[in-house]
Design a protein around this motif. Structure first.
Motif, mmCIF file in Angstrom:
data_model
loop_
_atom_site.group_PDB
_atom_site.id
_atom_site.type_symbol
_atom_site.label_atom_id
_atom_site.label_comp_id
_atom_site.label_asym_id
_atom_site.label_seq_id
_atom_site.Cartn_x
_atom_site.Cartn_y
_atom_site.Cartn_z
ATOM 1 N N PRO A 12 0.798 -1.232 0.000
ATOM 2 C CA PRO A 12 0.000 0.000 0.000
ATOM 3 C C PRO A 12 0.830 1.282 0.000
ATOM 4 C CG PRO A 12 -0.941 -1.603 1.521
ATOM 5 C CD PRO A 12 0.367 -2.173 1.056
ATOM 6 N N ASP A 13 2.034 1.221 0.577
ATOM 7 C CA ASP A 13 2.887 2.414 0.607
ATOM 8 C C ASP A 13 3.830 2.480 -0.576
ATOM 9 O OD1 ASP A 13 4.620 0.373 1.199
ATOM 10 O OD2 ASP A 13 5.540 1.367 2.927
ATOM 11 N N ALA A 51 7.657 2.393 0.206
ATOM 12 C CA ALA A 51 8.320 3.462 0.947
ATOM 13 C C ALA A 51 9.017 2.957 2.206
ATOM 14 C CB ALA A 51 7.305 4.553 1.308
ATOM 15 N N LEU A 52 8.370 2.085 2.966
ATOM 16 C CA LEU A 52 8.987 1.577 4.194
ATOM 17 C C LEU A 52 10.197 0.713 3.881
ATOM 18 C CD1 LEU A 52 5.852 0.736 6.391
ATOM 19 C CD2 LEU A 52 7.366 2.733 6.506
ATOM 20 N N ARG A 91 13.103 3.042 3.045
ATOM 21 C CA ARG A 91 13.719 3.673 4.214
ATOM 22 C C ARG A 91 14.634 2.685 4.932
ATOM 23 N NH1 ARG A 91 13.732 7.807 7.729
ATOM 24 N NH2 ARG A 91 12.311 9.069 6.495
ATOM 25 N N LEU A 101 1.825 8.101 -4.938
ATOM 26 C CA LEU A 101 2.479 7.059 -4.144
ATOM 27 C C LEU A 101 3.942 6.921 -4.551
ATOM 28 C CD1 LEU A 101 -0.278 4.292 -3.928
ATOM 29 C CD2 LEU A 101 0.687 5.614 -2.026
ATOM 30 N N ALA A 111 5.784 9.793 -3.093
ATOM 31 C CA ALA A 111 5.984 9.609 -1.652
ATOM 32 C C ALA A 111 7.132 8.645 -1.374
ATOM 33 C CB ALA A 111 4.688 9.103 -1.014
ATOM 34 N N ALA A 112 7.271 7.602 -2.219
ATOM 35 C CA ALA A 112 8.378 6.656 -2.044
ATOM 36 C C ALA A 112 9.713 7.349 -2.293
ATOM 37 C CB ALA A 112 8.198 5.476 -2.992
ATOM 38 N N GLU A 137 10.439 9.541 0.751
ATOM 39 C CA GLU A 137 10.888 8.728 1.882
ATOM 40 C C GLU A 137 12.358 8.355 1.731
ATOM 41 O OE1 GLU A 137 9.766 6.902 5.575
ATOM 42 O OE2 GLU A 137 8.606 8.171 4.218
#
Length: 359
Positions: free
Chosen positions: A49-50, A53-54, A57, A92, A95-96, A99
């Protein structure tokens, strides 16, 4: 001006499973002694869903830990967006990227780093209407894809000025070559090669006099590698550089000429069907490109078009035989697809709302 680092930089190519990413890794590996590649132990979950991105990081932390005090480079070649991709999906991806940059800002010695971002010449110049375009041309995207690329460029530039880390932004022409993800709604040359091998027709939804600059992906990768090296050589500790450079063959040809050349190469006419699509309104008729920045880097031998086509067709034949045509050869289900310029061609059954998806 800083000296060339005595220790080769540790380099991470994000999007290494795609057309540009895998070509860049190859270019960096063949440039002996200029860099050391780092590959994350686990793939990035781009379908999460992200949008990964996580994972990014966490992997930035791993990367900087391995780099330690040595110089480092990160090349962002990821991105499944194309013309027609939804705004939500593009946000999205942005956003990635944010991040990743936020995590890289934690590097203990930011001036020893360098960053490359793969942008889109067609996306940012599509609405200008005054070709040929160079780095001083105004920008005017026609759709969300081009705007997202401009937003990403701004994000990278702001990060460079905040961290002191130099960046190279490549506004890239239409890429083609071995490893292209044909599940995405783009890749005119690869799609014609695939039609030659399978006998399937190809629909084209813009005029045959549409001009595009087709750039062989390994040639583009070599230019990026040289650009990153120059960025390091010319970096000033007092003023971090943000260099925007058009990366193209600088020889635009019409779609009709491409079809004619493919007919000559394959000794038979490609099966072409002229169609219509609402996305054609977001396609400029002429995207001729010229680079005025670091022009000496462009004084290099480029792969002749027939050789590039033959290489692309040979790769597609191999992938047909092993059943991997729908994705990039080096990619897994969770690896990001290639960065490629949106093209005015489409495969049979292509849906105008198709959003690319990871390769």
């Amino acid at each position: 001006m800083t000296a060339v680092p005595s220790v080769p930089p540790l380099t991470w190519v994000i999007g290494r499973g795609g057309l540009l990413g895998q070509s860049l890794e190859t270019a960096l590996e063949t440039a002996s002694g200029t860099t050391v590649l780092w590959r994350p132990p686990e793939p990035i979950s781009w379908l999460a869903p992200d949008a990964g991105a996580l994972d990014l990081r966490r992997q930035v932390g791993d990367f900087l830990g391995v780099a330690g005090g040595r110089p480092w480079s990160v090349a962002w070649c990821a991105g499944a967006g194309v013309t027609g991709t939804s705004v939500i999906a593009l946000q999205l991806e942005l956003a990635a990227l944010r991040e990743t940059l936020d995590a890289l800002a934690g590097a203990p010695r930011g001036s020893d780093g360098a960053f490359f971002f793969a942008s889109s010449a067609g996306g940012v110049y599509a609405g200008v209407g005054a070709p040929p375009y160079d780095e001083s041309s105004p920008v005017h995207p026609l759709g969300a894809y081009g705007q997202a690329k401009l937003d990403a460029e701004t994000l990278v530039a702001d990060w460079s000025h905040a961290t002191g880390t130099p960046s190279l932004i490549g506004r890239i022409a239409n890429l083609y070559g071995p490893g292209q993800n044909l599940a995405k709604a783009q890749g005119l040359i690869s799609q014609i090669c695939l039609g030659h091998l399978t006998g399937q027709p190809l629909s084209i939804y813009v005029s045959l006099d549409t001009l595009r600059d087709y750039f062989f992906a390994p040639d583009c990768a070599g230019l990026i590698a040289e650009g990153l090296a120059r960025l390091r050589r010319e970096q000033s500790a007092a003023q971090p550089r943000v260099v925007t450079k058009i990366m193209a063959s600088q020889r635009a040809i019409t779609i009709g000429a491409v079809i004619g050349e493919m007919r000559r190469i394959f000794k038979r006419s490609p099966r072409i069907v002229l169609g219509a699509s609402p996305i054609s309104a977001m396609q400029a008729r002429d995207l001729s490109l010229r680079s005025r920045v670091w022009p000496e880097l462009d004084r290099r031998s480029l792969t002749p078009f027939p050789v590039g086509v033959a290489t692309t067709a040979a790769d597609l034949l191999l992938r047909l035989q092993v059943g991997t045509v729908g994705r990039s050869v080096a990619s897994e289900a969770t690896t990001r697809g290639s960065h490629v310029e949106p093209e005015p061609g489409r495969a049979p059954g292509w849906n105008p709302s198709h959003n690319g998806g990871p390769a």
